[in-house]
Design an enzyme around this catalytic site. Sequence first.
Site, PDB file in Angstrom:
ATOM      1  N   ASN A 415      -0.526 -44.629 100.853  1.00  0.00           N
ATOM      2  CA  ASN A 415      -1.919 -44.568 101.212  1.00  0.00           C
ATOM      3  C   ASN A 415      -2.770 -43.810 100.559  1.00  0.00           C
ATOM      4  O   ASN A 415      -2.519 -42.748 100.025  1.00  0.00           O
ATOM      5  CB  ASN A 415      -1.981 -44.061 102.731  1.00  0.00           C
ATOM      6  CG  ASN A 415      -3.291 -43.964 103.305  1.00  0.00           C
ATOM      7  OD1 ASN A 415      -3.831 -45.183 103.733  1.00  0.00           O
ATOM      8  ND2 ASN A 415      -4.234 -42.920 103.655  1.00  0.00           N
ATOM      9  N   GLU A 416      -3.762 -44.515  99.828  1.00  0.00           N
ATOM     10  CA  GLU A 416      -4.928 -43.958  99.213  1.00  0.00           C
ATOM     11  C   GLU A 416      -4.480 -43.150  97.923  1.00  0.00           C
ATOM     12  O   GLU A 416      -4.957 -41.999  97.678  1.00  0.00           O
ATOM     13  CB  GLU A 416      -6.062 -43.304 100.074  1.00  0.00           C
ATOM     14  CG  GLU A 416      -6.537 -44.142 100.927  1.00  0.00           C
ATOM     15  CD  GLU A 416      -7.689 -43.666 101.645  1.00  0.00           C
ATOM     16  OE1 GLU A 416      -7.787 -42.345 101.649  1.00  0.00           O
ATOM     17  OE2 GLU A 416      -8.617 -44.314 102.180  1.00  0.00           O
ATOM     18  N   ASN A 465      -8.288 -49.467 102.788  1.00  0.00           N
ATOM     19  CA  ASN A 465      -9.157 -48.739 104.065  1.00  0.00           C
ATOM     20  C   ASN A 465     -10.568 -48.712 103.610  1.00  0.00           C
ATOM     21  O   ASN A 465     -10.918 -48.528 102.443  1.00  0.00           O
ATOM     22  CB  ASN A 465      -8.782 -47.385 103.835  1.00  0.00           C
ATOM     23  CG  ASN A 465      -7.162 -47.265 104.248  1.00  0.00           C
ATOM     24  OD1 ASN A 465      -6.654 -48.186 104.708  1.00  0.00           O
ATOM     25  ND2 ASN A 465      -6.567 -46.097 103.748  1.00  0.00           N
ATOM     26  N   TYR A 471     -19.008 -43.931 105.749  1.00  0.00           N
ATOM     27  CA  TYR A 471     -19.336 -43.209 104.569  1.00  0.00           C
ATOM     28  C   TYR A 471     -20.095 -43.990 103.522  1.00  0.00           C
ATOM     29  O   TYR A 471     -19.683 -44.450 102.519  1.00  0.00           O
ATOM     30  CB  TYR A 471     -17.851 -42.979 103.797  1.00  0.00           C
ATOM     31  CG  TYR A 471     -16.812 -42.274 104.801  1.00  0.00           C
ATOM     32  CD1 TYR A 471     -17.194 -40.941 105.106  1.00  0.00           C
ATOM     33  CD2 TYR A 471     -15.676 -42.599 104.955  1.00  0.00           C
ATOM     34  CE1 TYR A 471     -16.265 -40.206 105.793  1.00  0.00           C
ATOM     35  CE2 TYR A 471     -14.676 -41.903 105.678  1.00  0.00           C
ATOM     36  CZ  TYR A 471     -14.964 -40.847 106.094  1.00  0.00           C
ATOM     37  OH  TYR A 471     -14.089 -40.098 106.918  1.00  0.00           O
ATOM     38  N   TRP A 550      -9.215 -47.830 112.653  1.00  0.00           N
ATOM     39  CA  TRP A 550      -9.129 -46.292 112.566  1.00  0.00           C
ATOM     40  C   TRP A 550      -9.792 -45.487 113.418  1.00  0.00           C
ATOM     41  O   TRP A 550     -11.008 -45.555 113.454  1.00  0.00           O
ATOM     42  CB  TRP A 550      -9.244 -45.596 111.033  1.00  0.00           C
ATOM     43  CG  TRP A 550      -9.073 -44.481 110.681  1.00  0.00           C
ATOM     44  CD1 TRP A 550      -9.440 -43.187 110.436  1.00  0.00           C
ATOM     45  CD2 TRP A 550      -7.378 -44.244 110.577  1.00  0.00           C
ATOM     46  NE1 TRP A 550      -8.697 -42.188 110.323  1.00  0.00           N
ATOM     47  CE2 TRP A 550      -7.431 -42.610 110.373  1.00  0.00           C
ATOM     48  CE3 TRP A 550      -6.032 -45.049 110.416  1.00  0.00           C
ATOM     49  CZ2 TRP A 550      -5.914 -42.095 110.323  1.00  0.00           C
ATOM     50  CZ3 TRP A 550      -4.925 -44.182 110.399  1.00  0.00           C
ATOM     51  CH2 TRP A 550      -5.012 -43.017 110.241  1.00  0.00           C
ATOM     52  N   LYS A 571     -12.564 -40.337 114.958  1.00  0.00           N
ATOM     53  CA  LYS A 571     -12.783 -41.816 114.856  1.00  0.00           C
ATOM     54  C   LYS A 571     -11.829 -42.665 115.941  1.00  0.00           C
ATOM     55  O   LYS A 571     -11.785 -43.883 115.835  1.00  0.00           O
ATOM     56  CB  LYS A 571     -12.483 -42.311 113.456  1.00  0.00           C
ATOM     57  CG  LYS A 571     -13.364 -41.910 112.308  1.00  0.00           C
ATOM     58  CD  LYS A 571     -13.116 -42.318 110.962  1.00  0.00           C
ATOM     59  CE  LYS A 571     -13.865 -41.425 109.891  1.00  0.00           C
ATOM     60  NZ  LYS A 571     -13.452 -40.341 109.712  1.00  0.00           N
TER      61      LYS A 571
HETATM   62  C1  GCB Z   1      -8.642 -42.863 105.254  1.00  0.00           C
HETATM   63  C2  GCB Z   1      -7.372 -42.298 105.330  1.00  0.00           C
HETATM   64  C3  GCB Z   1      -7.077 -41.625 106.872  1.00  0.00           C
HETATM   65  C4  GCB Z   1      -8.361 -40.772 107.087  1.00  0.00           C
HETATM   66  C5  GCB Z   1      -9.559 -41.687 107.095  1.00  0.00           C
HETATM   67  C6  GCB Z   1     -10.761 -41.038 107.671  1.00  0.00           C
HETATM   68  O1  GCB Z   1      -8.842 -43.780 104.595  1.00  0.00           O
HETATM   69  O2  GCB Z   1      -6.438 -43.061 105.121  1.00  0.00           O
HETATM   70  O3  GCB Z   1      -5.947 -40.670 106.241  1.00  0.00           O
HETATM   71  O4  GCB Z   1      -8.405 -40.085 108.018  1.00  0.00           O
HETATM   72  O5  GCB Z   1      -9.553 -42.297 106.014  1.00  0.00           O
HETATM   73  O6  GCB Z   1     -10.982 -40.923 108.677  1.00  0.00           O
HETATM   74  O7  GCB Z   1     -11.613 -40.869 106.506  1.00  0.00           O
END
Ligand code: GCB
Length: 685
Positions: A415-416, A465, A471, A550, A571
């Site tokens: 992930n990321e 993501n 953001y 998310w 979130k």
């Molecule tokens: C993402 C991450 C996740 C974070 C989320 C966020 O891209 O993978 O772990 O919690 O963003 O809330 O910014």
Amino acid sequence: MQKKIVCILSLTFYLWLNINHAIANVGRKTIPLNDNWSFYFAYNFEKNIQKESISVPHTWNAQETLKGIAAYNRTAAIYERSLDIPAYWQGKRLFLFFEGVNSVASIFVNNKFVSEHKGGYTAFSMEVTNYVKPGKNNLTVQVSNAYRLDVLPLHGDFNIYGGIHRPVSLIVTEQNCISPLDYASSGVYLTQNVNEKQAQIEVLTKLSIQNATKLKLRTSIFDKDKREIVSTIDEINDKPTALTQKYSINNPILWNGKSNPYLYTVEVSLLENGVPIDKVSQPLGLRYFHVDPENGFFLNGRYLNLYGVGRHEDVAGKGSALQHTDHERDMNLIQEIGATAARLTHYPQNSYFYDLADQKGIVLWSEIPFVGPGGYTGTGFVNNENLKNQARENLIELIRQNYNHPAIFFWGIFNELKLNYDDPEPFLKELHNLAKKEDPNRLTTLASNLGDDKFTTLTDLMGWNQYFGWYGNRFSEVADWADKTHRNLPNKPISISEYGAGASPFKHTEELKQPIPSGKFHPEEWQTAFHEAHWKLLKERSFLWGKFIWVLADFGSSIRTEGDQNGINDKGLVTYDRSTKKDAFYFYKANWNPEPMIYIAERRNNVRHNATTSIKVYANTKEVELWVNGIKQEKKAKNDINIVKWDNVKLTQGRNIIIAKTKVNGKIIKDSCEWQLQPAQTENN
Ligand code: GCB
């Protein structure tokens, strides 16, 4: 004479007792070791230190991480309990089985070191037969969640809750057994090759044979009603470490997601001189699938729109030390919202949750905790052999421990991650190959937050993501992103692996304005607007093989000092304690769950200042009637995303009663709420 009869009777009774005891005593036993632990921090060396009595699952970080201070207690602690070994276990083999200790565990029996395990989210096991004696023994587990560069994850927007945060048990077997030591898997691996007409199943059983005495392996497959369908017995010669048996089932009933999560059961028994001495049962869900870059996911030959949520194992007051009821509650929420899929972020989850997904037909993406910094600084990867070994082991554990869950379709490898430290790509390629070697029948995937020219050749599938309208950016850009990525990578199956926005169900606004993500004011209405706009754009794009919100519920992240509560990522569609479902939850429920429902949105925005307003209802029936203070409004039909909206509704000063009604098969279902209209506040009052 009488004495003689009494003697004979007692002897017979004694023999009968013993034989029964011996029979009852044959075979595997799994004994929970969750209670009667004592706990203290490892830096206490005094002799008479105060130890806390606890049960596991346990973590020492559940409360303090809510302070919103990144420096929570990432330290070492000691868990102790006694191990009582009855004398009649003489000749048995004993194994300790830990479902998850976060994140490095050193195990001692009677003060002797047995083994170490790195990684907090996978099970591990060890044999302790030669470490114990009949009677009382001491089991000590030293646990550390200290930050270090050789244990995943190196980064992440979630807490690394230290502790024995999943259950522990003792497995007792005969000298010969189905191996509990193969990466703490069940020891049985079910590989399938399925079509509508026939299922071919290969059952690979790992064995641990100490003395080869007339052993046989019997494997039977039972249908849902426990009727045996096929069964074979094979002799075991010499001391093999594994045995493969093959079966076929004609006209199998397929595991078909939520519409029919049909499960067979495979039972593997080890027989010694005809007596069963060990048995392992595993679920078997027969299915076939593919993912098409143009048309998305197909289960058993039919398109299945995969949409759902990311899920963290984290609940208010408990951190990651969850009980079965916590997992059930999350699964109920996933079912209630009507999701077809879930992404189990960002680590392998509790085995019970996978069982629930098998039973409920939820398609899963499961991943290792190889997590990069996202929008933060630092790295998720260092090119260090120790870290790489731990990641390799972790991936093997994830796959072997969960190999038989039909609900799992995708293995996520990261992930990321970023490219500004050591280049992770060669290692990621290696992890993909390792996943394929371990499990050629599932697909690999990843979740990136870089451009569509990065990480595109590593895995079978991809995910991004995306947070358009949270953001920065605007909601509508999600469509441009999806279409452009699909155009640029026409042969790559792509998904949206995360999309979401923060929200407090206790903060409201009548004027929609994009909040500052790092700020305190996260009104619920913005999250709702985010999801309404996103779902409208995403739902039609069937080339996206998966769409994952998310996140299911708010979760602990000590680095966050935003929204209503420090230390929380808000979130979630549901609050951290799972007590409040936010409006966005009901929006998706209206779209995903066909059970008739009606829900007045913005109900919690109940102190109003605008006398003219819109009223929005989520419903999955055709038309909805609305009453405002007893006055019937025009009957309206829902739109393409199951929203019914009345504009320019006049509220009266003070109390306003809103009632929405709809008819389902002649029956009325309704929802209502109450708002206060108050004069707008001026600076002086
Ligand atoms: C993402 C991450 C996740 C974070 C989320 C966020 O891209 O993978 O772990 O919690 O963003 O809330 O910014």
